[in-house]
Design an enzyme around this catalytic site. Structure first.
Site, mmCIF file in Angstrom:
data_model
loop_
_atom_site.group_PDB
_atom_site.id
_atom_site.type_symbol
_atom_site.label_atom_id
_atom_site.label_comp_id
_atom_site.label_asym_id
_atom_site.label_seq_id
_atom_site.Cartn_x
_atom_site.Cartn_y
_atom_site.Cartn_z
ATOM 1 C CG ASN A 30 -8.397 -2.204 0.799
ATOM 2 O OD1 ASN A 30 -7.299 -1.914 0.331
ATOM 3 N ND2 ASN A 30 -9.300 -1.306 1.084
ATOM 4 C CD GLU B 297 -3.941 8.976 0.333
ATOM 5 O OE1 GLU B 297 -4.857 8.975 1.179
ATOM 6 O OE2 GLU B 297 -3.553 10.009 -0.230
#
Ligand code: NAD
Length: 520
Positions: free
Chosen positions: A173, A271
Site C-alpha cells: 500500500n 505491524e
C-alpha cells in the site's frame, strides 16, 4: 523528470513481453536474475494490464541473499557510525534527485495518484533514511552505578549490539515508504538485511537497489529478493541465520509468520491490519473534522492501514455532518492516477478490487444503506491522450471503485468488524462517550483512532481509553518519526519509529564491572 525512467509504461498490445522491464534481485551488491529464471507478471492497476515482469525467486535466492548478508555483517557492524551515516545520506540525495521518476513508478505500479506519491510516499522514503542516518550518530547506551548494602560498588552498562542478518518484509500500500521504514533503522543499527517488498508493487524497491549501488552501499549490506510471500517470505522467516523479522502486512500473514518464528525465538516486529474509529463529538471544529474525515477515509483509495473507516458522529450534529460529508465525498474524482485532478486512483489489483466489492455487497446484505458510491467505475471508454513513453494513447481498463459511504449498520456487524482496506467507510450516530468508546474498542484491531472535540478534558479522557497504538486528536496522519508506531490487539506486536526501531535491531547486553570490595 529525472534521468532514470527504468520501465516502459507499455500497452501490452504494443510491447511484447520480450521488451518488458524485468525486475531482478539485488544480492551481494549486484542486480541478478532469479535462480529459477522465471518471472511473474507485474500489473499496472490503472490499465489492468501487465507492464513489467518480476523475479519469481525462491529458496535458493534467499539462501544466496542470506549468505551475502552474513558475509557483509562483520564489516558493516564495525563500520564507524559516521560512515554509515554518510552512505545513507548519499541514498537520501539520490532518492531526492530521482523523486519524480520514483513517484511516477510508484503511481504506475500501485495505482495511487501521482500527487500522493510525490507528496507523501517518496519524500517519506528519503526521510526514513535521513532520520535513521542521523539516529545512527546519536544512539547511546545507559550505565548504572550500583551500590549495594555492605559497600560493594559496581558499574553496570548496557551494550547494544546489532543482531546480525535480519529479514524485512513489507506490503503494497505504501511500497517504498514502508520498505525503507524497516531497512533504514536495520542498516543504521549495523545489521545486514534480506528484504522482500510486496510482489504486487516491486518497482520502487528495484529502483532503490540501483540507487544503493550508485551510493556505494557495501555489497551484501542490503539484499532485495523479489517474489511471492509463500516462496520468498516463507523462506526468509525460518532461515536459521536470520535473527529477526520486521514485518508489515495483513494480520493473517502476521499470524503465519509468528507461528514459524515464535518457536525459533526470533525477535519479531509485526505491524498488522486496522479498522480504525474516527470519533466526532458535537463540539468539534466542524469544518476541520469534515475535511480531515474525508481525507482519513479515502486518501490513497482508503488503502492506508491508518485510514479511519468507521465514522462515529455525535447525534446532535449527525444529520448535518452526514449530508455535508456525503456531498463532499461525491465530489471526489475517480480517475487516472497520473492526472493532477484525480482524487481516487486505481485499486492495486483485481484480487483486492474483488475483495472490496464483496464487502460492499456484504454491507448491503447486512442491512446497510449506500449513501454514495457503491459501484465499480468503468473508465475503459476514456482513452488517454497523454503520451507515456512511446505509447500515445492508453486505455484505462483497470480497477476503480467509487468512494463509498454506508449508513445503518451496527458496530458489531462484519462490515464494521473486518478490515476492508479500500474506499469504503461507514457512518453511525452515537449518544454518549461511554457508548462510543465501547463501540470503537469492539474490534479485534487496535492500530489508530481519531477524536474530534474542542473539550480538552474529554480529548485526554477518550484518548486514554481507546485501545489503539496511536490516537490523533483533531488531526489525522500527523506523523513525527520519533514517536513509537504500532498497534495493540491484532494490529501487531512491537513498535517502529524513533529509537524503538534501532533498539529492535540490536540485542542488549548487560555488563557488570565490580569496582570495589566492601571495606574489610
Ligand atoms: P500481506 O500480508 O498479504 O503481504 C505483506 C507481505 O508479506 C508481502 O510482501 C507478502 O509477499 C508477504 N508474505 C505473504 N505471505 C507470507 C508468508 N507466509 N511468509 C512471509 N511473508 C509473506 O499484506 P498486503 O496485502 O501486502 O498489505 C495489506 C495489509 O497490510 C493490510 O492488512 C494493512 O492493514 C496492512 N498494513 C499494516 C500497516 C501497519 O503499519 N500496521 C501498514 C501498512 C499495511
Amino acid at each position: 523528470m529525472s534521468a532514470i525512467l527504468p520501465f516502459c509504461v507499455s500497452d501490452s498490445k504494443v510491447f511484447s513481453i520480450a521488451t518488458m522491464e524485468t525486475i531482478d534481485n539485488y544480492i551481494d551488491g549486484k542486480i541478478v536474475p532469479p535462480a529459477s529464471g522465471s518471472y511473474l507478471d507485474n500489473f499496472e492497476p490503472a490499465m489492468g494490464e501487465v507492464y513489467s515482469l518480476i523475479a519469481d525467486s525462491g529458496e535458493r535466492d534467499v539462501e544466496n541473499a542470506v549468505a551475502a548478508a552474513k558475509d557483509a555483517f562483520a564489516g558493516w557492524s564495525t563500520t564507524p557510525a559516521e560512515e554509515r551515516f554518510e552512505v545513507m545520506m548519499r541514498i537520501v540525495a539520490l532518492i531526492e534527485r530521482d523523486l519524480d521518476a520514483l513517484a511516477l513508478a510508484e503511481s504506475v505500479d500501485n495505482g495511487k495518484t501521482l500527487a500522493i506519491a510525490k507528496r507523501l510516499d517518496i519524500p517519506r522514503a528519503a526521510s526514513n533514511f535521513r532520520f535513521y542516518a542521523t539516529a545512527a550518530m546519536h544512539i547511546a547506551n545507559e550505565s548504572h552505578e550500583t551500590t549495594q548494602a555492605g559497600g560493594v560498588q559496581a558499574l553496570n552498562y548496557t551494550l547494544r549490539q546489532p543482531l546480525g542478518v535480519v529479514g524485512c518484509i513489507s506490503p503494497w500500500n505504501l511500497p517504498l515508504y514502508l520498505f525503507t521504514w524497516k531497512i533504514a533503522p536495520a542498516i543504521a543499527a549495523g545489521c545486514t538485511v534480506v528484504a522482500k517488498p510486496s510482489e504486487v508493487t516491486p518497482m520502487t524497491a528495484f529502483m532503490l537497489a540501483k540507487l544503493c549501488i550508485e551510493a556505494g552501499l557495501p555489497p551484501g549490506v542490503l539484499n532485495i529478493v523479489h517474489g511471492t510471500g509463500p516462496k520468498v517470505g516463507a523462506a526468509i522467516v525460518p532461515h536459521k541465520d536470520v535473527k529477526a523479522i520486521s514485518f508489515t502486512g495483513g494480520t493473517k500473514t502476521g499470524e503465519e509468520i509468528a507461528k514459524v518464528a515464535g518457536p525459533m525465538f526470533k525477535k519479531l516486529s509485526l505491524e498488522l491490519g486496522g479498522k480504525n474509529p474516527n470519533i466526532i463529538f458535537a463540539d468539534c471544529n466542524y469544518e476541520q473534522a469534515l475535511a480531515e474525515t474525508r481525507r482519513a477515509a479515502f486518501a490513497n483509495q482508503g488503502e492506508i492501514c491508518l485510514c479511519g473507516s468507521r465514522i462515529f458522529v455525535e447525534r446532535p450534529i449527525y444529520e448535518r455532518f452526514k449530508a455535508d460529508f456525503v456531498a463532499d465525498v461525491s465530489r471526489l474524482k475517480v480517475g487516472d492516477p497520473l492526472e493532477a485532478d484525480t482524487d481516487v486512483g486505481a485499486i492495486v489489483s483485481k484480487q483486492h478490487f474483488d475483495k472490496i466489492m464483496s464487502y460492499i455487497e456484504l454491507a448491503k446484505a447486512e442491512g446497510g444503506t449506500i449513501l454514495c458510491g457503491g459501484n465499480a467505475v468503468d473508465l475503459t471508454a476514456k482513452t488517454e491522450t497523454r503520451p507515456v513513453g512511446s505509447v500515445p494513447t492508453r486505455r484505462l481498463g483497470g480497477w476503480y471503485i467509487e468512494p463509498t459511504v454506508i449508513e445503518g449498520l451496527g458496530h458489531d456487524c462484519r462490515t464494521n468488524q473486518e478490515e476492508i482496506f479500500g474506499p469504503v467507510a461507514t457512518i453511525m450516530p452515537f449518544d454518549t462517550e461511554d457508548e462510543v468508546i465501547t463501540w470503537a474498542n469492539s474490534v479485534r484491531y487496535g492500530l489508530s483512532a481519531t477524536v474530534w472535540t474542542e473539550n480538552l478534558s474529554r480529548a485526554h479522557r477518550v484518548a486514554a481509553k481507546i485501545e489503539s497504538g496511536i490516537v490523533w486528536v483533531n488531526c489525522w496522519l500527523l506523523r513525527d518519526l520519533r514517536t513509537p508506531f504500532g498497534g495493540v490487539k491484532d494490529s501487531g506486536v512491537g513498535r517502529e519509529g524513533g529509537f524503538e526501531a534501532l533498539r529492535f535491531f540490536t540485542e542488549e547486553k548487560n555488563v557488570c564491572v565490580k569496582l570495589s570490595e566492601p571495606p574489610a
